[in-house]
Design a protein around this motif. Structure first.
Motif, PDB file in Angstrom:
ATOM      1  N   TRP A  26     -11.448 -28.211 -10.946  1.00 19.21           N
ATOM      2  CA  TRP A  26     -12.820 -27.787 -11.231  1.00 19.21           C
ATOM      3  C   TRP A  26     -13.471 -27.033 -10.064  1.00 19.21           C
ATOM      4  N   GLU A  27     -12.621 -26.466  -9.203  1.00 20.65           N
ATOM      5  CA  GLU A  27     -13.109 -25.520  -8.204  1.00 20.65           C
ATOM      6  C   GLU A  27     -12.436 -24.158  -8.382  1.00 20.65           C
ATOM      7  N   SER A  28     -11.628 -24.021  -9.432  1.00 20.04           N
ATOM      8  CA  SER A  28     -10.903 -22.771  -9.656  1.00 20.04           C
ATOM      9  C   SER A  28     -11.627 -21.906 -10.684  1.00 20.04           C
ATOM     10  N   MET A  29     -11.813 -20.650 -10.353  1.00 16.59           N
ATOM     11  CA  MET A  29     -12.470 -19.720 -11.274  1.00 16.59           C
ATOM     12  C   MET A  29     -11.602 -19.401 -12.493  1.00 16.59           C
ATOM     13  N   GLU A  30     -10.359 -19.878 -12.504  1.00 16.63           N
ATOM     14  CA  GLU A  30      -9.504 -19.703 -13.676  1.00 16.63           C
ATOM     15  C   GLU A  30      -9.701 -20.808 -14.710  1.00 16.63           C
ATOM     16  N   THR A  31     -10.375 -21.897 -14.299  1.00 15.27           N
ATOM     17  CA  THR A  31     -10.537 -23.041 -15.193  1.00 15.27           C
ATOM     18  C   THR A  31     -11.413 -22.741 -16.413  1.00 15.27           C
ATOM     19  N   GLU A  58     -22.011 -34.631 -19.077  1.00 15.71           N
ATOM     20  CA  GLU A  58     -22.663 -34.756 -17.772  1.00 15.71           C
ATOM     21  C   GLU A  58     -22.167 -33.702 -16.783  1.00 15.71           C
ATOM     22  N   ALA A  59     -22.377 -32.456 -17.176  1.00 18.98           N
ATOM     23  CA  ALA A  59     -21.892 -31.333 -16.367  1.00 18.98           C
ATOM     24  C   ALA A  59     -22.495 -31.318 -14.963  1.00 18.98           C
ATOM     25  N   ASN A  60     -23.608 -32.014 -14.788  1.00 19.91           N
ATOM     26  CA  ASN A  60     -24.294 -32.047 -13.488  1.00 19.91           C
ATOM     27  C   ASN A  60     -23.991 -33.305 -12.682  1.00 19.91           C
ATOM     28  N   ILE A  61     -23.040 -34.129 -13.112  1.00 21.42           N
ATOM     29  CA  ILE A  61     -22.875 -35.453 -12.501  1.00 21.42           C
ATOM     30  C   ILE A  61     -22.451 -35.396 -11.040  1.00 21.42           C
ATOM     31  N   SER A  62     -21.801 -34.317 -10.619  1.00 21.59           N
ATOM     32  CA  SER A  62     -21.336 -34.250  -9.235  1.00 21.59           C
ATOM     33  C   SER A  62     -22.502 -34.314  -8.252  1.00 21.59           C
ATOM     34  N   ILE A  63     -23.665 -33.850  -8.672  1.00 18.17           N
ATOM     35  CA  ILE A  63     -24.840 -33.885  -7.793  1.00 18.17           C
ATOM     36  C   ILE A  63     -25.236 -35.333  -7.525  1.00 18.17           C
ATOM     37  N   GLY A  64     -25.250 -36.141  -8.578  1.00 17.01           N
ATOM     38  CA  GLY A  64     -25.556 -37.565  -8.407  1.00 17.01           C
ATOM     39  C   GLY A  64     -24.492 -38.290  -7.596  1.00 17.01           C
ATOM     40  N   ILE A  65     -23.225 -37.918  -7.813  1.00 20.25           N
ATOM     41  CA  ILE A  65     -22.137 -38.542  -7.055  1.00 20.25           C
ATOM     42  C   ILE A  65     -22.302 -38.256  -5.564  1.00 20.25           C
ATOM     43  N   THR A  66     -22.623 -37.012  -5.233  1.00 23.21           N
ATOM     44  CA  THR A  66     -22.822 -36.641  -3.834  1.00 23.21           C
ATOM     45  C   THR A  66     -23.938 -37.471  -3.212  1.00 23.21           C
ATOM     46  N   LYS A  67     -25.027 -37.664  -3.956  1.00 17.13           N
ATOM     47  CA  LYS A  67     -26.150 -38.444  -3.430  1.00 17.13           C
ATOM     48  C   LYS A  67     -25.762 -39.906  -3.242  1.00 17.13           C
ATOM     49  N   ILE A  68     -25.003 -40.445  -4.180  1.00 19.21           N
ATOM     50  CA  ILE A  68     -24.583 -41.848  -4.070  1.00 19.21           C
ATOM     51  C   ILE A  68     -23.674 -42.031  -2.853  1.00 19.21           C
ATOM     52  N   ILE A  69     -22.769 -41.077  -2.652  1.00 18.75           N
ATOM     53  CA  ILE A  69     -21.876 -41.159  -1.479  1.00 18.75           C
ATOM     54  C   ILE A  69     -22.703 -41.173  -0.191  1.00 18.75           C
ATOM     55  N   GLU A  79      -7.683 -30.439  -1.780  1.00 23.74           N
ATOM     56  CA  GLU A  79      -7.668 -29.522  -2.916  1.00 23.74           C
ATOM     57  C   GLU A  79      -7.450 -30.240  -4.251  1.00 23.74           C
ATOM     58  N   VAL A  80      -7.608 -31.563  -4.248  1.00 21.99           N
ATOM     59  CA  VAL A  80      -7.573 -32.323  -5.503  1.00 21.99           C
ATOM     60  C   VAL A  80      -8.988 -32.315  -6.075  1.00 21.99           C
ATOM     61  N   HIS A  81      -9.231 -31.410  -7.015  1.00 21.60           N
ATOM     62  CA  HIS A  81     -10.585 -31.212  -7.539  1.00 21.60           C
ATOM     63  C   HIS A  81     -10.692 -31.742  -8.964  1.00 21.60           C
ATOM     64  N   ALA A  82     -10.726 -33.076  -9.092  1.00 16.72           N
ATOM     65  CA  ALA A  82     -10.990 -33.688 -10.387  1.00 16.72           C
ATOM     66  C   ALA A  82     -12.455 -33.464 -10.744  1.00 16.72           C
ATOM     67  N   PHE A  83     -12.806 -33.721 -11.992  1.00 12.99           N
ATOM     68  CA  PHE A  83     -14.172 -33.453 -12.442  1.00 12.99           C
ATOM     69  C   PHE A  83     -15.173 -34.424 -11.824  1.00 12.99           C
ATOM     70  N   LEU A  84     -14.792 -35.692 -11.764  1.00 10.21           N
ATOM     71  CA  LEU A  84     -15.714 -36.740 -11.326  1.00 10.21           C
ATOM     72  C   LEU A  84     -15.653 -36.866  -9.810  1.00 10.21           C
ATOM     73  N   ARG A 106     -18.990 -31.737  -5.651  1.00  9.44           N
ATOM     74  CA  ARG A 106     -18.705 -30.343  -5.994  1.00  9.44           C
ATOM     75  C   ARG A 106     -19.313 -29.405  -4.970  1.00  9.44           C
ATOM     76  N   SER A 107     -18.670 -28.267  -4.792  1.00  9.29           N
ATOM     77  CA  SER A 107     -19.290 -27.174  -4.060  1.00  9.29           C
ATOM     78  C   SER A 107     -20.179 -26.389  -5.029  1.00  9.29           C
ATOM     79  N   GLU A 108     -20.964 -25.463  -4.492  1.00  7.31           N
ATOM     80  CA  GLU A 108     -21.767 -24.592  -5.360  1.00  7.31           C
ATOM     81  C   GLU A 108     -20.855 -23.815  -6.300  1.00  7.31           C
ATOM     82  N   LYS A 109     -19.721 -23.374  -5.774  1.00  8.02           N
ATOM     83  CA  LYS A 109     -18.748 -22.652  -6.599  1.00  8.02           C
ATOM     84  C   LYS A 109     -18.243 -23.557  -7.723  1.00  8.02           C
ATOM     85  N   GLY A 110     -17.994 -24.825  -7.395  1.00 11.88           N
ATOM     86  CA  GLY A 110     -17.511 -25.760  -8.406  1.00 11.88           C
ATOM     87  C   GLY A 110     -18.517 -25.968  -9.524  1.00 11.88           C
ATOM     88  N   LEU A 111     -19.801 -26.032  -9.177  1.00 10.06           N
ATOM     89  CA  LEU A 111     -20.838 -26.139 -10.216  1.00 10.06           C
ATOM     90  C   LEU A 111     -20.832 -24.899 -11.105  1.00 10.06           C
TER      91      LEU A 111
END
Length: 422
Positions: A126-131, A158-169, A207-212, A215-220
């Motif tokens: 989920w960081e690849s522009m080919e996805t 929950e396409a925005n969940i990475s933002i919450g995950i980052t905050k929890i971390i 480089e293991v970019h699972a969905f959960l 995320r980087s800005e690019k990943g979003l």
């Protein structure tokens, strides 16, 4: 005072494939769960065997009085190897949809609910522009095969969940891990785990970019482009299907001095994504609790506040606030695609349902087009890294026998659905 809901209201419950089906062996999560030193408390294994028992579960929903079911189709089953679609898996989900029709249950399908095929992660995830193109190809295949039976489809959960995950971390750095509901282990064991993860996927650990994940800005951008490309692909092959997405939204509040922090949080978690949603047919809204901000930022719930198993403040009133906020910015029908509570005290689940639905009723009364309410979850199930320790279900499950037992909350909610009265 009784509250009347519209006759056309969708009363349902939600599940996610990986959490209930079992033996999802081609998914990234299956690999992650089964690594030595995994951060997962336990493996999903057979889960609650919904892949086999779906018909009984759907019949039970109908018996309780529900008329709709939100569930996900598993990409890793449909496309276990890139470009190779599994007809047996498609036929399975066709059978699930047929069971919904048989029992007069309206299906709402989610095409991606956190889990991905292992091959996708090896290809950049989920960081690849080919996805986005790969995801759209999968969505097009599913909807070409099954779209005639799918009135509503959510592309991504929950396409925005990475933002919450980052905050929890970040909060975890100053809070106890159990309080925020993340099982992280020690730094040393985490480093070993991530090294093993990279080795298992055949890519560097970073480089293991699972969905959960964070995320980087690019990943979003990748995630939301996946949504818009999938929407276009779906409309090409199944134009009658209503297409939307689901977002996880907290009821964001502030005390004096916290207004700027609250406004930033709402911009970050919701408002920035509005351009991607403009052409959607509906909006899938998910809420579990509130976040309060003060002059220094986020304020954790008070020590004496009632909390759920996830460490969230017990706050069903958040749903009404979030519906109202979303409707101010999106001129679309809303379906509450998830709302619920992790608790062993089923009386508190009943209270949560009643108070949340009071808010939904208030919104409908004010002309907000809320089409339905999907309770999370139909079944006690696999709560990701936390295993089977968190109980969100209307139905309890004895996993030694896979026997389902409706809780009092299931009958209570079913009675509301049967009568359209709260």
């Amino acid at each position: 005072m009784s509250r009347q809901f519209p006759e056309s209201f969708y009363w349902g419950a939600s599940t996610a494939a990986h959490q209930v089906e079992g033996n999802n062996v081609n998914s990234d999560f299956w690999l992650m769960e089964n690594l030595e030193g995994t951060v997962f408390k336990e493996r999903s294994g057979e889960a609650v065997d919904h892949y086999r028992l779906y018909r009984e579960d759907i019949a039970l929903m109908a018996e309780l009085g529900l008329n709709s079911y939100r569930f996900s189709v598993e990409w890793a089953r449909i496309e276990p190897k890139e470009g190779q679609f599994d007809q047996e898996a498609i036929d399975h989900y066709r059978d699930v949809l047929a069971a919904c029709k048989e029992f007069n249950i309206m299906p709402i399908i989610t095409l991606h609910h956190f889990t991905s095929p292992q091959w996708l992660i090896r290809a950049g995830g989920w960081e690849s522009m080919e996805t986005p193109a790969k995801f759209a190809r999968y969505c097009e295949h599913v909807m070409r095969e099954l779209g005639d039976s799918i009135p509503y489809v959510c592309t991504i959960n929950e396409a925005n969940i990475s933002i919450g995950i980052t905050k929890i971390i970040k909060r975890h750095q100053t809070q106890n891990a159990a309080q925020v509901g993340i099982n992280t282990g020690t730094m040393e064991s985490m480093q070993k785990y991530f090294a093993a993860l990279g080795q298992a996927f055949g890519v560097p650990p970073q480089e293991v970019h699972a969905f959960l994940a964070a995320r980087s800005e690019k990943g979003l951008e990748v995630i939301f482009k996946a949504h818009t490309q999938a929407r276009e692909a779906i409309r090409k092959v199944s134009p009658q299907t209503q297409v939307g997405i689901t977002l996880s939204l907290y009821d964001i509040q502030s005390i004096p001095g916290g207004e700027v922090h609250a406004a930033h949080a709402m911009q970050e978690e919701f408002l920035q994504f509005l351009p991607y949603l403009e052409e959607d047919d509906f909006f899938g809204l998910q809420n579990y609790t509130r976040y309060v901000y003060g002059p220094e930022g986020y304020i954790p719930p008070a020590e004496d506040a009632e909390k759920t198993q996830m460490g969230n403040e017990f706050y069903p009133e958040g749903l009404e606030s979030v519906i109202r906020y979303a409707s101010m910015h999106l001129n679309k029908p809303i379906i509450v695609t998830e709302n619920g509570i992790g608790t062993e005290n089923d009386e508190r689940r009943i209270a949560f349902i009643d108070r949340a639905l009071q808010g939904v009723h208030n919104c409908i009364g004010d002309g907000i087009p809320v089409l339905g309410y999907m309770h999370w979850s139909l079944l006690d199930n696999f709560e990701w890294q936390l295993g089977y320790s968190k109980t969100f279900g209307l139905l309890a499950v004895d996993r030694s026998t896979q026997e389902r037992k409706p809780k009092p909350s299931a009958y209570h909610y079913g009675n509301i659905a049967n009568t359209n009265l709260l």
